[in-house]
Scaffold this motif. Structure first.
Motif, PDB file in Angstrom:
ATOM      1  N   PRO A 197       0.806  -1.230   0.000  1.00 26.52           N
ATOM      2  CA  PRO A 197       0.000   0.000   0.000  1.00 26.52           C
ATOM      3  C   PRO A 197       0.838   1.278   0.000  1.00 26.52           C
ATOM      4  N   ASN A 198       2.022   1.241   0.599  1.00 27.63           N
ATOM      5  CA  ASN A 198       2.905   2.408   0.587  1.00 27.63           C
ATOM      6  C   ASN A 198       3.484   2.656  -0.800  1.00 27.63           C
ATOM      7  N   LEU A 199       3.817   1.578  -1.490  1.00 25.30           N
ATOM      8  CA  LEU A 199       4.483   1.697  -2.779  1.00 25.30           C
ATOM      9  C   LEU A 199       3.535   2.101  -3.886  1.00 25.30           C
ATOM     10  N   LEU A 200       2.229   1.995  -3.643  1.00 26.42           N
ATOM     11  CA  LEU A 200       1.228   2.401  -4.621  1.00 26.42           C
ATOM     12  C   LEU A 200       1.071   3.910  -4.704  1.00 26.42           C
ATOM     13  N   VAL A 201       1.604   4.627  -3.716  1.00 31.14           N
ATOM     14  CA  VAL A 201       1.537   6.088  -3.726  1.00 31.14           C
ATOM     15  C   VAL A 201       2.560   6.595  -4.738  1.00 31.14           C
ATOM     16  N   GLY A 202       2.077   7.260  -5.785  1.00 31.65           N
ATOM     17  CA  GLY A 202       2.915   7.585  -6.934  1.00 31.65           C
ATOM     18  C   GLY A 202       4.203   8.310  -6.605  1.00 31.65           C
ATOM     19  N   GLU A 203       4.130   9.354  -5.785  1.00 33.11           N
ATOM     20  CA  GLU A 203       5.329  10.124  -5.455  1.00 33.11           C
ATOM     21  C   GLU A 203       6.321   9.305  -4.643  1.00 33.11           C
ATOM     22  N   VAL A 204       5.817   8.386  -3.850  1.00 33.53           N
ATOM     23  CA  VAL A 204       6.690   7.531  -3.049  1.00 33.53           C
ATOM     24  C   VAL A 204       7.469   6.580  -3.957  1.00 33.53           C
ATOM     25  N   ALA A 205       6.770   5.899  -4.863  1.00 29.66           N
ATOM     26  CA  ALA A 205       7.442   4.989  -5.792  1.00 29.66           C
ATOM     27  C   ALA A 205       8.441   5.739  -6.663  1.00 29.66           C
ATOM     28  N   ALA A 206       8.068   6.926  -7.103  1.00 34.58           N
ATOM     29  CA  ALA A 206       8.965   7.720  -7.950  1.00 34.58           C
ATOM     30  C   ALA A 206      10.230   8.103  -7.194  1.00 34.58           C
ATOM     31  N   ALA A 207      10.091   8.470  -5.918  1.00 36.71           N
ATOM     32  CA  ALA A 207      11.251   8.842  -5.112  1.00 36.71           C
ATOM     33  C   ALA A 207      12.165   7.642  -4.870  1.00 36.71           C
ATOM     34  N   ILE A 208      11.559   6.472  -4.631  1.00 39.10           N
ATOM     35  CA  ILE A 208      12.355   5.246  -4.443  1.00 39.10           C
ATOM     36  C   ILE A 208      13.150   4.940  -5.702  1.00 39.10           C
ATOM     37  N   ASN A 209      12.486   4.995  -6.842  1.00 40.06           N
ATOM     38  CA  ASN A 209      13.145   4.672  -8.101  1.00 40.06           C
ATOM     39  C   ASN A 209      14.206   5.710  -8.477  1.00 40.06           C
ATOM     40  N   ALA A 210      13.997   6.961  -8.071  1.00 38.27           N
ATOM     41  CA  ALA A 210      14.941   8.024  -8.420  1.00 38.27           C
ATOM     42  C   ALA A 210      16.204   7.979  -7.575  1.00 38.27           C
ATOM     43  N   ASN A 211      16.120   7.393  -6.380  1.00 37.23           N
ATOM     44  CA  ASN A 211      17.280   7.323  -5.499  1.00 37.23           C
ATOM     45  C   ASN A 211      18.116   6.106  -5.875  1.00 37.23           C
ATOM     46  N   THR A 212      18.988   6.291  -6.838  1.00 36.57           N
ATOM     47  CA  THR A 212      19.797   5.181  -7.328  1.00 36.57           C
ATOM     48  C   THR A 212      21.018   4.925  -6.448  1.00 36.57           C
ATOM     49  N   ARG A 213      21.287   5.838  -5.516  1.00 35.15           N
ATOM     50  CA  ARG A 213      22.429   5.686  -4.609  1.00 35.15           C
ATOM     51  C   ARG A 213      22.117   4.739  -3.458  1.00 35.15           C
ATOM     52  N   ALA A 214      20.857   4.669  -3.050  1.00 36.21           N
ATOM     53  CA  ALA A 214      20.473   3.898  -1.862  1.00 36.21           C
ATOM     54  C   ALA A 214      20.455   2.401  -2.141  1.00 36.21           C
ATOM     55  N   ASP A 215      20.807   1.625  -1.105  1.00 34.21           N
ATOM     56  CA  ASP A 215      20.554   0.187  -1.138  1.00 34.21           C
ATOM     57  C   ASP A 215      19.066  -0.037  -0.888  1.00 34.21           C
ATOM     58  N   LYS A 216      18.435  -0.825  -1.729  1.00 37.68           N
ATOM     59  CA  LYS A 216      17.018  -1.144  -1.563  1.00 37.68           C
ATOM     60  C   LYS A 216      16.902  -2.604  -1.162  1.00 37.68           C
TER      61      LYS A 216
END
Length: 322
Positions: A197-216
């Motif tokens: 449910p958190n990842l379905l929030v568009g701005e949240v998913a976009a921020a996760i995908n944009a942060n290429t420096r972070a370990d996911k």
């Protein structure tokens, strides 16, 4: 020295367990919590007071509190009258406190959470993924669609996907924390009703995908959940995250500890089983597998060991220490 910034995303008891351990390590913690819960006390307060569901937030705040033991008892206290007919029946003290703080904060849920965090002297920050409640929907394998987070696992059919039927506003502080994170952790917890449910929030998913420096990092569940992840392997759990808007997950933490037969029998009676670690498929997905003995065998069932799970996350965060 600057401590690594760890953002943990999820809800329910799984996220709280991770944070209960992570607060003992030298990291900067931000917890981002789902607001899709519509059952029990949270659902009633949401409908009666127009407050985002407070239950998952309450659990996370207690987990991060430096005075956790007494506040866990106080905020977790649930009212139950002798005849079961009182208006307070089923409500927890923590949910009521958040509702009161929400009211005196002029309907600012983020501010209410911040105030309770100050009272509890938490380590880190706790943020709702959205300042407003969201209604979660699911599509089942049989084509049926279900409305409401609390209803999803009640159908005897596999969940194919979850979604919102209208845009959900992201909490700006949550988006900023994700953009600045060194490590972004998904889970542990119910895959379709706490993590996704958190990842379905568009701005949240976009921020996760944009942060290429972070370990996911995805912390995989130890056991399947009937009505939600029946028969799903570790790679299937991971694939669900990728199918719901996340472009890439670099690491997955899986349990590498055998579950005793008596626990297996109990879970079998609930149509649940250990999540299969299908290492070949995980390798094909290009994810680094971290195998760890993180099972905590309790009277109420198999849980993630707070310290061991947090230690696995911290070992990843160490590479970002400056």
């Amino acid at each position: 020295m600057t401590y690594p910034k760890v953002v943990a995303i999820g809800g329910g008891t799984g996220l709280a367990s991770l944070l209960r351990g992570l607060k003992h390590f030298p990291v900067q913690i931000t917890a981002i919590v789902t607001v899709a819960d519509d059952g029990g006390s949270s659902g009633r307060l949401q409908r009666d007071w127009q407050i985002p569901p407070p239950g998952d937030i309450r659990n996370v705040l207690i987990a991060l509190s430096e005075t956790e033991d007494i506040f866990r008892q106080l905020l977790g206290f649930r009212f139950q009258s002798a005849n079961g007919s009182h208006a307070l029946d089923g409500h927890s003290m923590g949910n009521l406190l958040l509702t009161a703080l929400f009211t005196i904060s002029d309907g600012d849920f983020v501010k209410a959470v911040e105030h309770l965090g100050e009272i509890l002297r938490i380590k880190g920050r706790v943020l709702p993924v959205s300042p407003e409640a969201a209604v979660l929907h699911a599509e089942l394998e049989n084509g049926q669609q279900v409305c409401g987070e609390s209803q999803i696992a009640t159908y005897d059919a596999k969940v194919c996907r979850v979604f919102y039927d209208q845009p959900v506003k992201a909490e700006p502080q949550a988006v900023a924390a994700i953009r600045d994170a060194d490590v972004i952790v998904f889970g542990p917890g119910s895959l379709y009703t706490s993590v996704l449910p958190n990842l379905l929030v568009g701005e949240v998913a976009a921020a996760i995908n944009a942060n290429t420096r972070a370990d996911k990092v995805y912390i995989c569940n130890i056991m399947t959940e009937h009505g939600e992840t029946d028969g799903m392997s570790a790679s299937a759990h991971l694939q669900a995250i990728l199918d719901h808007g996340i472009a890439q997950v670099g690491k997955i933490i899986v349990n590498d500890e055998a579950i005793p037969p008596d626990y297996l029998a109990r879970y079998h009676a609930e149509d649940a089983e250990p999540v299969v670690n299908d290492f070949a498929q995980l390798a094909a997905q290009g994810v680094e597998v971290i195998r760890s003995r993180i099972a905590d065998l309790r009277q109420e069932g198999v849980r993630h060991d707070a310290i061991k799970t947090a230690a696995s996350v911290y070992s990843i965060a160490l590479s970002h220490q400056r």
